[in-house]
Design an enzyme around this catalytic site. Structure first.
Site, PDB file in Angstrom:
ATOM      1  N   LYS A   8      29.615  48.647  40.741  1.00  0.00           N
ATOM      2  CA  LYS A   8      29.084  47.473  40.054  1.00  0.00           C
ATOM      3  C   LYS A   8      28.224  47.854  38.848  1.00  0.00           C
ATOM      4  CE  LYS A   8      29.084  44.177  43.888  1.00  0.00           C
ATOM      5  NZ  LYS A   8      28.269  43.234  44.691  1.00  0.00           N
ATOM      6  N   LYS A  56      42.729  43.550  43.079  1.00  0.00           N
ATOM      7  CA  LYS A  56      42.455  42.456  44.003  1.00  0.00           C
ATOM      8  C   LYS A  56      42.334  41.140  43.254  1.00  0.00           C
ATOM      9  CE  LYS A  56      39.622  42.758  47.434  1.00  0.00           C
ATOM     10  NZ  LYS A  56      38.420  42.985  48.277  1.00  0.00           N
ATOM     11  N   LYS A  63      37.778  36.184  40.873  1.00  0.00           N
ATOM     12  CA  LYS A  63      37.364  35.181  39.893  1.00  0.00           C
ATOM     13  C   LYS A  63      36.913  35.811  38.584  1.00  0.00           C
ATOM     14  CE  LYS A  63      36.037  31.349  42.871  1.00  0.00           C
ATOM     15  NZ  LYS A  63      34.968  30.404  43.216  1.00  0.00           N
TER      16      LYS A  63
END
Length: 329
Positions: free
Chosen positions: A109, A192, A195
């Site tokens: 991240k 994957k 959004k």
């Protein structure tokens, strides 16, 4: 009866990957487990956020989870139960820096700009451990990429027990439901469904209309070869494998069953059948979600009642943890 804890980021209306990978399994787990399901809004602010968006997305997630079959009394938002934050701070003081430095999701991240990220993002695995152990949960449904968090949870719980000279926190089992599906992007079978993908055509959200679903499936990336007769024939065809896996998960069949029905055919008939199946299964969820979104007062009352139940379970556990570390009450 074993207690299950699971949380999901309140990012608004979930997509098909959330549904097949987690939500549908939550509904099944309710049948024979003491389940605690949480909208982890404390985790949501470890990354940049907009307050109004967070509020709206929490309500949207609540509506969709209820529409999908989550029992209202089992659902609440994390920030409404102080046990999470209180135990999370204790675990910040129990966990070791070396343990956190090994956590791969922070590295993923933060990327190259880790110095610019919040301290919350760095220590969020400790809060995740608190989420689980505040309820003495013994099973946590996770994907393979979350196993490391369960290992850290057990490390923290064991160190607390050792340091305090007690057997207080239980061992936690990473529970990967056999029906869990790993759903990939409709535009790139190597990624994957998410959004964060800029293309809305990459995902199906649970409030998509029948026309939306049909269009997205029709435009889903495939190849020019017909569907094979054996699952081995999908090994080097990620987009085809993804669509077959989605069909199998939605119909409660195996990929082999699907290939037996469609082998040798092109993707046209298969995509039509898949779109019809998705519309049939998701339309009730979409319509109920839209109905619930019209009644914010009801959604707030559901979350408050869920928080009261969660608090009744977690408060005695966290109070005892606080007593064990020496806090005066």
């Amino acid at each position: 009866m074993q207690r299950v804890f699971s949380g999901i980021q309140p990012t608004g209306i979930p997509h098909l990957g959330n549904y097949l990978g987690a939500i549908r399994n939550w509904v099944t787990l309710q049948e024979d487990h003491d389940c605690v399901f949480c909208l982890v809004d404390l985790h949501s602010i470890t990354m940049p956020w907009d307050p109004q968006t967070l509020r709206e997305q929490t309500l949207g997630s609540t509506a969709c989870l209820l529409a999908a079959g989550i029992e209202p009394t089992r659902l609440y938002n994390q920030s409404a139960v102080s046990a999470h934050a209180r135990l999370g701070w204790i675990f910040n003081c129990v966990s070791r820096l070396g343990w956190l430095n090994r956590m791969t999701q922070f590295k993923d991240k933060a990327g190259k700009n880790r110095e610019n990220h919040s301290a919350g993002l760095y220590v969020y695995p400790n809060l995740m451990a608190a989420d689980i152990l505040a309820f003495h949960a013994t099973r946590v449904p996770v994907g393979e990429d979350q196993r490391q968090h369960i290992e850290l949870t057990n490390d923290i719980g064991q160190k607390f027990n050792h340091d305090m000279g007690v057997e207080f926190f239980p061992q936690v089992e990473a529970f990967i439901p056999p029906a869990a599906a790993r759903v990939m992007s409709l535009r790139d079978g190597s990624k994957k469904m998410s959004k964060s993908d800029p293309s809305e055509q990459s995902r199906i959200v649970l409030t998509d209309t029948a026309d939306d679903i049909a269009l997205k499936i029709r435009r889903a990336k495939t190849d020019s070869e017909p569907l094979p007769s054996e699952t081995d024939g999908l090994s080097e065809r990620p987009e085809a494998r993804n669509l077959v896996s989605i069909y199998a998960a939605m119909s409660d069949e195996t990929p082999a069953d699907i290939l037996a029905r469609f082998s040798g055919q092109g993707f046209g008939p298969f995509k039509n059948a898949l779109a019809d199946l998705l519309v049939e299964r998701l339309a009730p969820v979409a319509s109920e979600t839209q109905r619930l979104l019209q009644d914010e007062t009801h959604l707030l009352s559901v979350l408050r009642a869920g928080a009261e139940r969660a608090n009744s379970v977690s408060e005695p556990i966290v109070q005892e943890a606080e007593r064990l570390v020496g806090f005066l009450r």
